[in-house]
Motif scaffolding. Structure first.
Motif, PDB file in Angstrom:
ATOM      1  N   SER A 159       0.842  -1.213   0.000  1.00 50.79           N
ATOM      2  CA  SER A 159       0.000   0.000   0.000  1.00 50.79           C
ATOM      3  C   SER A 159       0.872   1.257   0.000  1.00 50.79           C
ATOM      4  CB  SER A 159      -0.909   0.043   1.232  1.00 50.79           C
ATOM      5  OG  SER A 159      -1.676  -1.120   1.299  1.00 50.79           O
ATOM      6  N   LYS A 162       2.071   1.882  -3.475  1.00 50.33           N
ATOM      7  CA  LYS A 162       1.059   1.750  -4.526  1.00 50.33           C
ATOM      8  C   LYS A 162       1.184   2.891  -5.547  1.00 50.33           C
ATOM      9  CE  LYS A 162      -3.771   0.758  -5.018  1.00 50.33           C
ATOM     10  NZ  LYS A 162      -4.912   1.547  -5.154  1.00 50.33           N
ATOM     11  N   ASP A 211      -2.622  -3.748  -4.010  1.00 54.01           N
ATOM     12  CA  ASP A 211      -2.417  -2.992  -5.252  1.00 54.01           C
ATOM     13  C   ASP A 211      -2.785  -3.872  -6.444  1.00 54.01           C
ATOM     14  OD1 ASP A 211      -1.731  -1.459  -7.386  1.00 54.01           O
ATOM     15  OD2 ASP A 211       0.367  -1.160  -6.831  1.00 54.01           O
ATOM     16  N   ALA A 214      -0.464  -3.932  -9.498  1.00 54.53           N
ATOM     17  CA  ALA A 214       0.938  -4.376  -9.425  1.00 54.53           C
ATOM     18  C   ALA A 214       1.098  -5.735 -10.097  1.00 54.53           C
ATOM     19  CB  ALA A 214       1.390  -4.449  -7.967  1.00 54.53           C
TER      20      ALA A 214
END
Ligand code: XIL
Length: 367
Positions: A159, A162, A211, A214
């Motif tokens: 996070s 992110k 995320d 990602a």
């Protein structure tokens, strides 16, 4: 009438300046006036030669953007990995304390230079604080406690970065090096010892929830060894069949001048790509240290052999560019490599101890 001589003089001056500029360009061109490579004057870096292939990355520390090294990093690379500072022990040294500063510094400098950032690594047997898997008496914590700590760690770290870190090595080096095909996992891994394999799908899920954009990798070394490659392949295949969000496989590529072979590199790329995964070479270096060799110098023989190895490897990478989304070197130049030990230098990279391109560099960019 009065203006004519001035015009002529101006014309002559312009002509001289043009000629002078042409001579300067000729003398300082990347190959030099006689086709000789002259690295210092080359305005192109590795990343520019490879712009139609894949990003070229480098493992860095918080000071790698300073001074001459910083210039070399920005000129040659368009992706960075934190060599250490995002690892669990460094970024999360105590249960209630995160140390963001060094990693934030690297991310900010990389972003300012327009470089991508790979995240390394969320879950590993090494460089992980003992507090994570042990209680106050040094005994392993329960599975519930281990999973809760891992979830908190992964969620918080992913996070935090992110939108800044585009991909993560979620799990690093869980597969055993044993030649026994039935021995899948590294039994020295504390997470595996406490949780068994059930933590593996979970960590990918947690990273994905933190995320969703990602790109999530599994990362390992010795991935060209046929037995280990088969085990990694089987694990990934099983995880993908379960719907676990894994998108890529990181082949560390800590190689030497004899290993792996061209065919082995090709086979690894094809085998992992057949699972629908993207391939990255995440920690490339080619050591010149070998058990049999006692010389400490970077001899002309080593220079030649290493040059041929690098030439071969990048030929394969270019050939497989559709399956490869990145090639990252592990450290900047021979000035300092994690492989230098006990006063012995490994000379494993494309830039020498003076930060100048080596012969291997010129072979890598010649295609
Ligand atoms: C290495 C670093 O380069 C060293 O500075 C550190 O002391 C140990 O770790 N595989 C990995 C990397 O995934 O994180 C390791 O990096 C090298 C092997």
């Amino acid at each position: 009438m009065k203006n004519k001589p001035i015009l002529i003089r101006t014309g002559i001056t312009l002509l001289s300046v043009t000629l002078l500029v042409a001579v300067i360009i000729f003398l300082t061109s990347s190959k030099g006036p006689w086709g000789i490579d002259s690295g210092q004057q080359d305005t192109k870096g590795l990343k520019d030669y490879y712009k139609n292939f894949f990003p070229i990355g480098v493992a860095v520390g918080p000071n790698s953007f300073d001074g001459a090294t910083g210039e070399l990093v920005k000129k040659n690379f368009n992706s960075v990995t934190c060599e250490n500072v995002m690892k669990p022990a460094l970024i999360h040294p105590e249960q209630n304390r995160y140390n963001w500063e060094p990693a934030d510094k690297i991310v900010a400098q990389a972003q300012a230079a327009g470089m991508k950032v790979r995240g390394h690594t969320l879950c590993w047997h090494a460089q992980t604080g003992a507090w994570m898997t042990k209680d106050a008496e040094g005994k392993p914590v329960s599975k519930e406690v281990a999973l809760a700590r891992l979830k908190e760690h992964i969620t918080t770290v992913v996070s935090h970065f992110k939108g800044k870190v585009y991909c993560w090595d979620v799990l690093n080096e869980i597969i055993s090096d044993s030649a026994n095909v039935n021995k899948m996992y590294m039994d020295t891994d504390p997470w595996f010892n406490i949780c068994g394999e059930e933590y593996i799908p979970k960590i990918y899920q947690w990273a994905h929830e933190a995320d969703p954009d990602a790109i999530l990798f599994y990362n390992d070394y010795n991935t060209e060894n046929p037995v280990k490659r088969e085990k990694i392949y089987n694990m990934l295949k099983k995880l993908l069949a379960q719907g676990v969000p894994i998108h890529g496989v990181g082949l560390q590529a800590h190689w030497n001048m004899n290993n792996p072979t061209e065919d082995q590199i090709r086979e690894s790329i094809d085998k992992f790509a057949s699972l629908g995964l993207k391939i990255q070479f995440t920690e490339l270096d080619v050591t010149t240290i070998s058990r049999r060799d006692t010389s400490r110098a970077f001899t002309p023989e080593k220079e030649k052999k290493q040059m041929e190895f690098y030439k071969m490897a990048f030929k394969v990478f270019r050939e497989k560019k559709d399956k490869i989304t990145g090639v990252t070197f592990w450290n900047v130049s021979d000035r300092g490599s994690w492989l230098d030990r006990g006063g012995r230098k490994a000379y494993p990279l494309l830039f020498d101890t003076n930060n100048q391109p080596k012969k291997a560099y010129w072979e890598v960019v010649k295609f």
